[in-house]
Design a protein around this motif. Structure first.
Motif, short mmCIF file in Angstrom:
data_model
loop_
_atom_site.label_atom_id
_atom_site.label_comp_id
_atom_site.label_asym_id
_atom_site.label_seq_id
_atom_site.Cartn_x
_atom_site.Cartn_y
_atom_site.Cartn_z
N LYS A 197 34.44 54.45 27.25
CA LYS A 197 33.49 54.48 28.36
C LYS A 197 32.10 54.16 27.86
O LYS A 197 31.71 54.61 26.78
N TYR A 198 31.35 53.41 28.66
CA TYR A 198 29.90 53.33 28.47
C TYR A 198 29.30 54.16 29.58
O TYR A 198 29.31 53.75 30.73
N GLY A 199 28.77 55.29 29.24
CA GLY A 199 28.27 56.18 30.28
C GLY A 199 29.45 56.59 31.15
O GLY A 199 30.42 57.15 30.66
N GLU B 204 34.20 52.97 32.77
CA GLU B 204 35.32 52.83 31.87
C GLU B 204 35.48 51.34 31.55
O GLU B 204 35.78 50.54 32.43
N VAL B 205 35.25 50.99 30.31
CA VAL B 205 35.28 49.58 29.93
C VAL B 205 36.64 49.21 29.37
O VAL B 205 37.16 48.14 29.65
N LEU B 206 37.23 50.07 28.57
CA LEU B 206 38.58 49.83 28.07
C LEU B 206 39.50 50.91 28.64
O LEU B 206 39.20 52.10 28.55
N SER C 205 34.77 36.56 30.60
CA SER C 205 33.57 37.24 30.12
C SER C 205 33.45 38.62 30.77
O SER C 205 33.66 38.75 31.97
N GLY C 206 33.17 39.61 29.99
CA GLY C 206 33.01 40.97 30.53
C GLY C 206 34.30 41.75 30.60
O GLY C 206 34.33 42.86 31.11
N SER C 207 35.39 41.19 30.07
CA SER C 207 36.67 41.89 30.17
C SER C 207 36.83 42.95 29.08
O SER C 207 37.80 43.68 29.07
N GLY C 208 35.87 43.00 28.14
CA GLY C 208 35.92 44.06 27.14
C GLY C 208 36.43 43.61 25.78
O GLY C 208 36.76 44.44 24.94
N LYS C 209 36.46 42.32 25.53
CA LYS C 209 36.98 41.82 24.25
C LYS C 209 36.11 42.27 23.09
O LYS C 209 36.60 42.82 22.10
N THR C 210 34.82 42.01 23.23
CA THR C 210 33.91 42.39 22.16
C THR C 210 33.97 43.90 21.93
O THR C 210 34.03 44.38 20.80
N THR C 211 33.97 44.64 23.03
CA THR C 211 34.01 46.08 22.92
C THR C 211 35.26 46.55 22.19
O THR C 211 35.20 47.42 21.32
N LEU C 212 36.39 45.94 22.51
CA LEU C 212 37.64 46.32 21.85
C LEU C 212 37.57 46.04 20.35
O LEU C 212 37.95 46.88 19.52
N1 LIG Z 1 26.17 48.74 25.44
C1 LIG Z 1 26.73 48.66 26.65
N2 LIG Z 1 26.39 49.55 27.61
C2 LIG Z 1 26.96 49.49 28.83
N3 LIG Z 1 27.86 48.59 29.19
C3 LIG Z 1 28.23 47.67 28.28
C4 LIG Z 1 27.69 47.65 26.97
N4 LIG Z 1 28.23 46.63 26.28
C5 LIG Z 1 29.08 46.05 27.14
N5 LIG Z 1 29.08 46.67 28.33
C6 LIG Z 1 29.92 46.32 29.48
O1 LIG Z 1 31.23 46.41 29.07
C7 LIG Z 1 31.99 45.36 29.61
C8 LIG Z 1 32.70 44.61 28.51
O2 LIG Z 1 31.77 43.97 27.71
P1 LIG Z 1 32.18 43.05 26.49
O3 LIG Z 1 33.13 43.80 25.64
O4 LIG Z 1 30.96 42.55 25.84
O5 LIG Z 1 32.93 41.86 27.22
P2 LIG Z 1 33.39 40.46 26.62
O6 LIG Z 1 33.14 40.45 25.17
O7 LIG Z 1 34.82 40.40 26.98
O8 LIG Z 1 32.61 39.43 27.35
C9 LIG Z 1 31.05 44.50 30.40
O9 LIG Z 1 31.21 44.81 31.75
C10 LIG Z 1 29.70 44.91 29.93
O10 LIG Z 1 28.78 44.81 30.97
#
Ligand SMILES: Nc1ncnc2c1ncn2[C@@H]1O[C@H](COP(=O)(O)OP(=O)(O)O)[C@@H](O)[C@H]1O
Ligand SMILES: [Mg+2]
Lengths: 557, 351
Positions: free
Chosen positions: B12-14, B17-19, B38-45
């Motif tokens: 979760k970011y705040g 729920e991102v993943l 874009s925004g699907s959470g790849k980088t986050t994962l």
């Molecule tokens: N530091 C953060 N704080 C809040 N939300 C974030 C943060 N980083 C990413 N997000 C949100 O998490 C989601 C996934 O982001 P990200 O993993 O960067 O996607 P991707 O790499 O697939 O484009 C997006 O909706 C983005 O807005």
């Protein structure tokens, strides 16, 4: 995020560093005697005493008048100056810009001397005026209106910094659109530009009001002759007024000062945040096309030069001139009284010599040591989401709301209070602790900003490669932030070299610094040596400024 | 046993729920692509795997060693996970030379200087950076910077390499070369690699497994052929390949195939999920499989040619029927104004 342990410890220590003085003040304010005295009992009568003292009410009134006067004069002038510098084709903007910041770094004691010896009753200009026109000059440097004018004019740069920063983010095409639609430069400035920078102007107004409550040097020198006190000088008076220091009453005065300054600081912080949000909406700073002022640009330039003369050249030239003469008065010709004696005395008097050396040590090494402290605190809160670091953000408002003289006083008390520190009470160490406390909010902001400039992924790359937090700090953050840290060090040098009020209560045998020395010399009426010491102080600061400009340090940080 | 195992990651970011339960695994010498819009959470994962973000549930293990376990609270910091990470921005330290950038991980591990020299030299040689070791990152081109970033993450021999859109900052021609190079390198060096990308062509080309991410959950995981030829969800079918999407009503469904009536166009395709006549449905048709046909052939629709463009190697035609338009590629010019268009049922999926 991780290893919050050391972060929490650093934050805890910082909190102690900030809260201990505040707690001590609070406690002291409810005692009948000094906190270390065996006769001290708790009481609330101290408040009653101070509130009932007509002197306190006068001081409070004077402070309010000064503060209001500063806002009324400095805010419009500073905003106008910012507009002229950022938005118009006024000539000479390039070299005026650094000069604007000079008053920020000049010691108020030096300025105050400067006004006394230039336009005081027997000052250079007063004497020349008398010789030219006969009769006394129309001004009186010791009068309240003069004091208001002087403090207001010397605080114009504070307003300038905020408003000019905001103005630079206003896209100039907004103004151009209005001009194309037929608006004169003045209308455009009032109708288009002004509303966009209102938030920043308001922030600077709060700042100036708050600085008005901290004033010490100028009102001390220029107001004291008539016994006209402001809160800070009233506080200082209590040190000697009753034969011995009345700590409990001083503590009460400090509480009253902080009851005003703390809300102002909090207000300013809130306004600053919303102002920043406001300005980022404006988007990227566009290429600025200056508004042509026509012939008015010469009028504007003349106005700016007159202001610079009044706040920089007039007092400095006065002090410089005074330092080279033995005496000055209506019947004296300059060439008869020229001398270098005042400078010889600097070297001859061990006290003075020591104050110069001490100042250099404190500014240079002490500035560096403070920077290290700020850097450690900055690293502890860097990219931390922990609650403790959020609290720190709030805690630093306390020292911010503490005038230098107050911080010096409480550090003095702390050193008296803690047995292991007691032997150090009149040492440079105590002085350094007080300086570090006073400039903590400013220094912390500088280092945090320069840490914030380091790309997040550059740090993470080191983490992933196997570096722990300490290594990341050493290998990535500190090297990449080094320019900002150098700038912070130079600024600390300037501020420490200029500082005078913080050391007042801490000064003892051996830890004299130039700024506090100037105050004592003034107390003792020793104008000759005070002038030459003021010149030396100014030269040290000028050297620091030259160095800072050489390294490309922004003076308006 | 897979080199990298990621199980059921929730983050979760705040309050957002991102993943929401992402899992995948990568074997040694294999490349997994994290693909998704874009925004699907790849980088986050990817960052969660590296220990740069903290999940609140799930497990991660590297080379058989648990590095994160939400249940027991185990959470090794990034520096203890021993992974290689290539940032999208490359994140090269601007104050260090290429050599010092690449050597950093080895020096942290207290490798003797001679060993550092040899290792860095080899890695730089492999990546074609041999002659650039004394330069600073700012003096390199984008492609060279990318290779330095990879060299830096390889130098200390991590078993698992994580790359966040490593090719997205390169121009098109360089990207094709770098892609082939990267694939060869990872296979030869026997690492397990996870590459994040939003470009399906890149994923199809480089990966042994594709993990398709959609809104924080895994839409489908499998070989590139699997995802292309056997999509299990509408999202997968639509995301992979260059498609035409037609919405309509199911008129017939049997033998695993369904026929849709979409405002006059009739298409038949494989059912991605059970459908019955009368239901609404969506057909995903692979654009590159559309072709001109002879009258009377199966799976055809008679359409009107609106315009034609010569693309050099091929001709592209836009055919219209009602509100629908399809683009069809042919080898040569076309004379007829109307023609049957074949929409082969093997290349259509109905959901
Ligand atoms: N530091 C953060 N704080 C809040 N939300 C974030 C943060 N980083 C990413 N997000 C949100 O998490 C989601 C996934 O982001 P990200 O993993 O960067 O996607 P991707 O790499 O697939 O484009 C997006 O909706 C983005 O807005
Ligand atoms: Mg991304």
């Amino acid at each position: 995020m991780r290893s919050d342990f050391w972060r929490n410890n650093v934050v805890l220590l910082t909190a102690l560093f900030i809260l201990a003085p505040v707690g001590l003040i609070l406690w002291q304010s409810f005692l009948t005697d000094a906190f270390f005295s065996a006769r001290a009992r708790t009481t609330a009568e101290t408040y009653g005493f101070v509130l009932g003292d007509p002197g306190f009410r006068d001081a409070l009134l004077n402070t309010v008048i000064l503060s209001a006067g500063m806002v009324l004069i400095a805010v419009p002038l500073g905003s106008l100056l910012a507009f002229l510098m950022v938005r118009t084709d006024m000539p000479g903007r390039k070299w005026i810009e650094p000069a604007i910041f000079l008053p920020l770094f000049m010691s108020p004691m030096v300025l105050a001397f400067g006004y006394i010896v230039s336009i005081g009753p027997s000052g250079f200009w007063s004497v020349w005026w008398q010789q030219l026109f006969g009769g006394a000059p129309f001004w009186n440097v010791y009068s309240m209106p003069m004091l208001v004018l002087v403090v207001a004019l010397t605080h114009v740069p504070h307003v300038y910094i905020y408003v000019s920063t905001a103005l630079r983010t206003v896209p100039s095409d907004l103004e151009e659109a209005a001009r194309v639609a037929g608006g004169s430069p003045l209308t455009v400035a009032m109708r288009v530009t002004l509303p966009l920078v209102w938030p920043s102007i308001a922030v600077s107004a709060v700042l100036v009001a708050f600085l008005g409550f901290e004033l010490f040097g100028l009102p001390y020198v220029l107001g004291d002759q008539d016994g006209r006190l402001v809160l800070a000088t009233y506080l200082y008076k209590f040190n000697t007024l009753l034969g011995r220091p009345a700590y409990q009453l001083m503590a009460v005065v400090v509480i009253f000062i902080m009851l005003v300054t703390l809300p102002l600081v909090m207000l300013q912080r809130r306004m600053l945040r919303s102002a920043q949000r406001y300005s980022t909406i404006g988007g990227k700073a566009a290429r600025a096309h200056p508004i042509p002022l026509g012939p008015w640009k010469w009028v504007a330039l003349a106005g700016v030069l007159i202001w610079l003369y009044a706040v920089v050249l007039l007092p400095l030239s006065g002090v410089a001139l005074r330092s080279f003469v033995t005496t000055w008065g209506p019947l004296v010709a300059i060439r008869d009284v020229l001398t270098l004696d005042n400078y010889h005395k600097l070297a001859d008097l061990p006290l003075i010599r020591r104050s110069i050396v001490n100042t250099l040590i404190l500014a240079f090494a002490g500035g560096f040591a403070s920077l290290c402290v700020y850097a450690v605190i900055g690293l502890a809160s860097h990219r931390s989401k922990a609650k403790s670091t959020k609290a720190l953000d709030f805690l630093v408002l306390l020292p911010r709301a503490m005038p230098g003289i107050v911080a010096g006083l409480v550090v003095f008390w702390i050193f008296l209070f803690v047995p292991v520190l007691k032997p150090w009470v009149a040492s440079l160490v105590a002085m350094w602790v007080a300086y570090t406390l006073v400039w903590l909010p400013f220094g912390l902001r500088l280092v945090s900003n320069s840490f914030g400039q380091v790309g997040r992924e550059l740090e993470e790359a080191a983490h992933v490669a196997g570096a722990g937090q300490a290594r990341v700090a050493r290998d990535v953050i500190l090297p990449l932030a080094r320019h900002g840290l150098l700038a912070a060090w130079l600024l600390a040098f300037l501020l420490y070299a200029r500082e005078y009020s913080t050391g007042i209560f801490l000064m003892g045998q051996g830890n004299e610094v130039m700024g506090t020395m100037l105050v004592s010399l003034w107390n003792g009426g020793n104008i000759d040596v005070a002038s030459s010491l003021a010149v030396v102080n100014t030269l040290v600061i000028a050297g620091g400024i030259a160095l800072a400009l050489r390294f490309g340090v922004r003076l308006d940080a | 046993m897979p080199e990298l195992i990621v199980e059921n990651i929730h983050l979760k970011y705040g309050a957002v729920e991102v993943l929401k339960g992402a899992s995948f695994a990568v074997e040694k010498g294999r490349i997994a692509a994290l693909l998704g819009p874009s925004g699907s959470g790849k980088t986050t994962l990817l960052r969660t795997v590296a220990g740069l973000e903290r999940a609140y549930r799930g497990k991660v293990s590297v080379s058989g060693k648990q590095v994160f376990d939400g249940e027991s609270g185990l959470d090794l910091p990034a520096e203890k996970r021993g992974l290689g990470f290539v940032f999208q921005s490359y994140a090269l330290w601007p104050n260090r030379t290429v050599f010092d950038n690449v050597a950093y991980g080895l020096r942290l591990r207290k490798a003797p200087e001679a060993e550092v020299k040899r290792k860095v030299g080899t890695v730089c040689e492999v990546l074609g950076l041999g002659h650039l070791q004394e330069r600073f990152p700012a003096q390199l081109s984008g492609g060279q910077q990318q290779r330095v970033a990879i060299a830096r993450s390889l130098a200390y021999d991590p078993a698992v390499l994580l790359l966040d859109e490593p090719l997205s900052n390169l121009d098109a021609k360089l990207r094709d070369e770098a892609r082939a190079f990267l694939k060869e390198l990872i296979t030869r060096e026997e690492r397990a690699a996870v590459i994040v990308t939003h470009d399906q062509i890149e994923a199809l080309a480089i990966a042994d497994t594709i993990v398709l991410l959609n809104g924080g959950v895994i839409a489908q995981e499998g070989s590139p052929e699997d995802l292309y030829n056997r999509p299990r969800t509408l999202f997968t079918a639509d995301f992979i390949g260059n498609n035409v999407r037609l919405a309509g009503k199911v008129v017939a469904a049997n033998d695993g195939f369904a026929t849709l009536d979409c405002d006059g166009i009739r298409v038949t395709g494989r059912m991605g999920q059970p459908k019955t006549a009368g239901e609404a449905g969506t057909a995903i048709c692979r654009m590159d499989r559309l072709a001109l046909a002879q009258p009377g052939e199966p799976d055809t629709v008679e359409m009107h040619r609106a315009t034609s463009m010569f693309l050099g190697e091929k001709w592209e035609h836009v055919y219209r029927l009602g509100d629908h338009s399809l683009r069809v590629l042919t080898e040569g010019a076309v004379a007829n104004d109307t023609s049957p268009i074949r929409i082969p049922r093997e290349s259509v999926w109905v959901f």
